[in-house]
Motif scaffolding. Structure first.
Motif, mmCIF file in Angstrom:
data_model
loop_
_atom_site.group_PDB
_atom_site.id
_atom_site.type_symbol
_atom_site.label_atom_id
_atom_site.label_comp_id
_atom_site.label_asym_id
_atom_site.label_seq_id
_atom_site.Cartn_x
_atom_site.Cartn_y
_atom_site.Cartn_z
ATOM 1 N N THR A 1 50.600 39.237 37.410
ATOM 2 C CA THR A 1 50.061 40.207 36.462
ATOM 3 C C THR A 1 48.556 40.410 36.559
ATOM 4 N N LEU A 2 47.855 39.513 37.250
ATOM 5 C CA LEU A 2 46.396 39.540 37.242
ATOM 6 C C LEU A 2 45.829 39.407 38.646
ATOM 7 N N ARG A 3 44.603 39.886 38.792
ATOM 8 C CA ARG A 3 43.804 39.587 39.978
ATOM 9 C C ARG A 3 42.516 38.919 39.499
ATOM 10 N N LEU A 4 42.099 37.912 40.212
ATOM 11 C CA LEU A 4 40.886 37.182 39.869
ATOM 12 C C LEU A 4 39.901 37.317 41.016
ATOM 13 N N ARG A 5 38.694 37.794 40.713
ATOM 14 C CA ARG A 5 37.675 37.937 41.747
ATOM 15 C C ARG A 5 36.530 36.980 41.460
ATOM 16 N N ILE B 1 20.189 35.664 43.158
ATOM 17 C CA ILE B 1 21.518 35.245 43.591
ATOM 18 C C ILE B 1 22.360 35.078 42.336
ATOM 19 N N GLU B 2 23.489 35.772 42.280
ATOM 20 C CA GLU B 2 24.316 35.798 41.078
ATOM 21 C C GLU B 2 25.742 35.411 41.432
ATOM 22 N N ARG B 3 26.356 34.631 40.564
ATOM 23 C CA ARG B 3 27.755 34.247 40.736
ATOM 24 C C ARG B 3 28.561 34.820 39.569
ATOM 25 N N GLY B 4 29.687 35.444 39.871
ATOM 26 C CA GLY B 4 30.449 36.104 38.819
ATOM 27 C C GLY B 4 31.935 35.851 38.923
ATOM 28 N N VAL B 5 32.609 35.947 37.765
ATOM 29 C CA VAL B 5 34.063 35.791 37.680
ATOM 30 C C VAL B 5 34.612 36.977 36.892
ATOM 31 N N THR B 6 35.541 37.722 37.504
ATOM 32 C CA THR B 6 36.136 38.892 36.864
ATOM 33 C C THR B 6 37.649 38.799 36.925
ATOM 34 N N LEU B 7 38.288 38.986 35.779
ATOM 35 C CA LEU B 7 39.743 39.098 35.720
ATOM 36 C C LEU B 7 40.103 40.576 35.670
ATOM 37 N N ILE B 8 40.890 41.041 36.631
ATOM 38 C CA ILE B 8 41.339 42.429 36.665
ATOM 39 C C ILE B 8 42.739 42.470 36.051
#
Length: 372
Positions: A307-311, A327-334
């Motif tokens: 059901t999800l994609r995690l980037r 420099i940036e680190r990120g977490v996105t749930l699609i």
């Protein structure tokens, strides 16, 4: 653990992308993402019926007012980061007894976690109506082929920190309205958060690696249209959350000659791991009629379940206009399944609520990976 701003985190988390191997240099042009726009740069675009909400969630659930134990404090004691000349601030819970569970038994700790999760899921009732309305407005806009790519609506949840400016630090926040306080949402997260996600949340939610991407992004950006932004300040956590619905716009105005000149500009770039953004142009190109606004080198890993994609991404960014880099680190749930369902006709509200609660439950499990 206090929130560490990006410019300080670069020193403490020296995880910089490794030098580009020779084999990558000739083919990096294939991985360039050129986003075209006007000279206004990264101006945020909102729809005419844009919906914006902001919630505060604490130990009593969703707070209607800012609790008296919450204060605005600088990002860190030695931070010099400023916005518009004013030091950046974050919300902090000063009532340590509310979040200190070191003396509790494991049973009491588990019961408290379940109570917190139950209060968090109440957010579904608060955002459901606005979410459905935002999709209805977006679908109407998609009927104009010149505005939106009909296949490019995305609903995402991002982790980060709400940053305030234009106010002085100290003193109870309840003394004035936060709604009138200038704020931005920073999507930069600590390395420890990403490490815990990979070791805990990804296995427990049955994510598998879908793909790995390495992309160079050259921005003169045509930004997406935002239809809904819901910001959630988590008073007992070290991170906050943003729920956002946005749609990509089509580039309609570029001629073949303009595209040729843009491609010529891109072809003249050289991969250089020693510069911020990792792309360098010959000096002669600085006088080009097309001006580079921002350069990013992005390494992202995509995880998928049903059901999800995690980037999870690492971004090495350089802003050509201001001469600044980070420099940036990120977490996105699609939220793929919710996004698909809400674009269907005659959807049942009960199904929306059920799926929304499932997604919020997953987001809560991600919050537990935050190393407070």
């Amino acid at each position: 653990m206090s929130y560490i701003p990006p410019h300080k985190r670069n020193l403490k988390d020296p995880v910089r992308p490794s030098p580009v191997p020779d084999s990558l240099v000739p083919k990096f042009k294939k991985n360039i993402d050129f986003k075209s726009s006007s000279d206004k740069g990264n101006a945020i675009v909102h729809s005419g019926d844009f919906i914006s909400k902001w919630f505060l969630i604490g130990s009593n659930g969703i707070e209607d007012e800012v609790p008296p134990y919450v204060k605005l404090v600088p990002l860190s004691s030695d931070s010099s980061e400023r916005i518009d000349g004013v030091k950046s601030l974050v919300l902090m819970n000063n009532d340590l007894q509310r979040v200190n569970i070191t003396t509790e038994s494991r049973k009491e700790e588990k019961e408290k976690e379940e109570e917190e999760r139950t209060r968090w899921l109440l957010l579904a009732e608060r955002v459901e109506e606005d979410l459905v309305l935002a999709y209805e407005q977006a679908k109407r806009a998609m009927e104009d082929p010149h505005l939106l790519d009909s296949a490019k609506l995305r609903l995402v949840a991002r982790f980060g920190k709400m940053i305030f400016y234009g106010r002085q630090a100290g003193g109870p926040v309840a003394e004035y309205s936060l709604e009138k306080t200038k704020r931005i949402f920073s999507t930069d997260v600590p390395t420890s958060f990403i490490q815990n996600i990979k070791s805990k949340a990804i296995p427990s939610h049955k994510f598998c690696i879908g793909e790995f991407k390495e992309t160079y992004i050259v921005k003169a950006l045509l930004n997406p249209v935002r239809y809904l932004v819901v910001n959630v300040s988590c008073l007992d956590k070290n991170l906050d959350m943003r729920l956002m619905l946005a749609g990509k716009r089509k580039i309609m105005a570029l001629t073949e000659k303009e595209m040729s000149k843009i491609q010529e500009l891109l072809d003249s770039a050289t991969v250089d791991p020693n510069v911020k953004g990792r792309l360098r142009w010959p000096i002669r190109k600085t006088s080009s009629e097309y001006r580079i606004l921002e350069v990013c080198h992005v390494k992202s890993t995509i995880y998928k379940n049903q059901t999800l994609r995690l980037r999870v991404r690492d971004t090495d960014r350089f802003n050509e206009r201001y001469g600044t880099g980070e420099i940036e680190r990120g977490v996105t749930l699609i939220l793929q399944s919710v996004n698909t369902m809400l674009q269907e006709k005659d959807i049942e509200r009960g199904c929306v609520m059920e799926m929304l609660r499932d997604v919020l439950g997953t987001i809560w499990d991600f919050f537990r990976c935050d190393a407070n």
